[in-house]
Design an enzyme around this catalytic site. Structure first.
Site, PDB file in Angstrom:
ATOM      1  N   HIS A 113      83.847  43.856  44.117  1.00 49.18           N
ATOM      2  CA  HIS A 113      83.024  44.580  45.093  1.00 49.18           C
ATOM      3  C   HIS A 113      83.877  45.620  45.826  1.00 49.18           C
ATOM      4  CE1 HIS A 113      79.838  44.751  48.383  1.00 49.18           C
ATOM      5  NE2 HIS A 113      80.875  45.350  48.935  1.00 49.18           N
ATOM      6  N   GLU A 114      85.054  45.191  46.278  1.00 45.95           N
ATOM      7  CA  GLU A 114      85.936  46.123  47.009  1.00 45.95           C
ATOM      8  C   GLU A 114      86.487  47.190  46.076  1.00 45.95           C
ATOM      9  OE1 GLU A 114      85.744  46.078  50.124  1.00 45.95           O
ATOM     10  OE2 GLU A 114      84.692  44.167  50.097  1.00 45.95           O
ATOM     11  N   CYS A 169      77.190  44.084  52.188  1.00 45.81           N
ATOM     12  CA  CYS A 169      78.295  45.012  52.407  1.00 45.81           C
ATOM     13  C   CYS A 169      78.225  45.522  53.844  1.00 45.81           C
ATOM     14  CB  CYS A 169      78.177  46.177  51.419  1.00 45.81           C
ATOM     15  SG  CYS A 169      79.449  47.424  51.611  1.00 45.81           S
ATOM     16  N   HIS A 190      84.303  50.115  45.701  1.00 47.48           N
ATOM     17  CA  HIS A 190      84.361  51.112  46.795  1.00 47.48           C
ATOM     18  C   HIS A 190      85.406  52.193  46.482  1.00 47.48           C
ATOM     19  CE1 HIS A 190      81.576  49.575  49.762  1.00 47.48           C
ATOM     20  NE2 HIS A 190      82.126  48.375  49.736  1.00 47.48           N
TER      21      HIS A 190
HETATM   22 NI    NI Z   1      81.226  46.664  50.517  1.00 49.65          NI
END
Ligand code: NI
Length: 183
Positions: free
Chosen positions: A140-141, A98, A144
């Site tokens: 993954h995004e 990341c 966030h």
């Molecule tokens: Ni990330």
């Protein structure tokens, strides 16, 4: 404009994010800036909290992975106000990194296939199903936007192993090769 990427330890990465209403902010400009930022950092995804904005928007760009994952080469997409509406029980495990956690890569178990509902840059609603690496980038995004980073999802033993590295990033002792914001 290249934006600084917020590193681990910045509260922006943990904050709740808000939905974006059309016309509320200059989304086209934000997307252009985030794309430029992502390209110079040579990453495959960037979420608004990583540039300090608590908004539900992320971008993906798989072109960096194109050599190893040809199906990702043209995976360039904007996701506004996304919602994961389906996740497969079948999972896959793969090493992730990341831009907010430079120098760390760890195996993360994620659903192999997902379906996501989201608005595109023109605020049109779409529903898409992704599998394998595309699904992983999206999840993954999406994490966030929920205030999570990938190390929240690794095994307790590996968490112990990366603890020192995370502390160093949070203390501002880590450098990255791109523009960033740290403590
Ligand atoms: Ni990330």
């Amino acid at each position: 404009m290249i934006l600084p990427i917020y590193l681990y330890g910045q509260t922006a990465l943990r904050r709740e994010t808000e939905e974006i209403e059309q016309g509320e902010i200059d989304v086209k400009q934000l997307i252009a800036d985030m794309q430029e930022t992502l390209t110079q950092a040579e990453g495959c995804g960037l979420a608004a909290p990583q540039v300090g904005l608590s908004k539900r928007l992320f971008i993906v760009d798989g072109s960096e992975l194109g050599e190893d994952y040809p199906d990702c080469a043209d995976f360039k997409q904007v996701f506004i106000n996304p919602e994961i509406i389906e996740e497969s029980e079948e999972t896959s495990t793969y090493s992730e990194g990341c831009l907010s956690l430079p120098g760390i890569s760890e195996n993360v178990i994620r659903p192999k296939t997902i379906t996501i509902r989201y608005q595109d840059a023109d605020f049109q609603w779409n529903e898409d199903t992704y599998t394998d690496f595309k699904a992983r980038i999206v999840l993954h995004e999406y994490d966030h936007l929920e205030g999570h980073v990938f190390t929240d999802r690794i095994s307790p033993i590996r968490k112990q192993f990366v603890r020192g590295k995370l502390i160093n990033i949070a203390k501002g002792k880590t450098v990255a090769r791109y523009r960033y914001k740290r403590n």
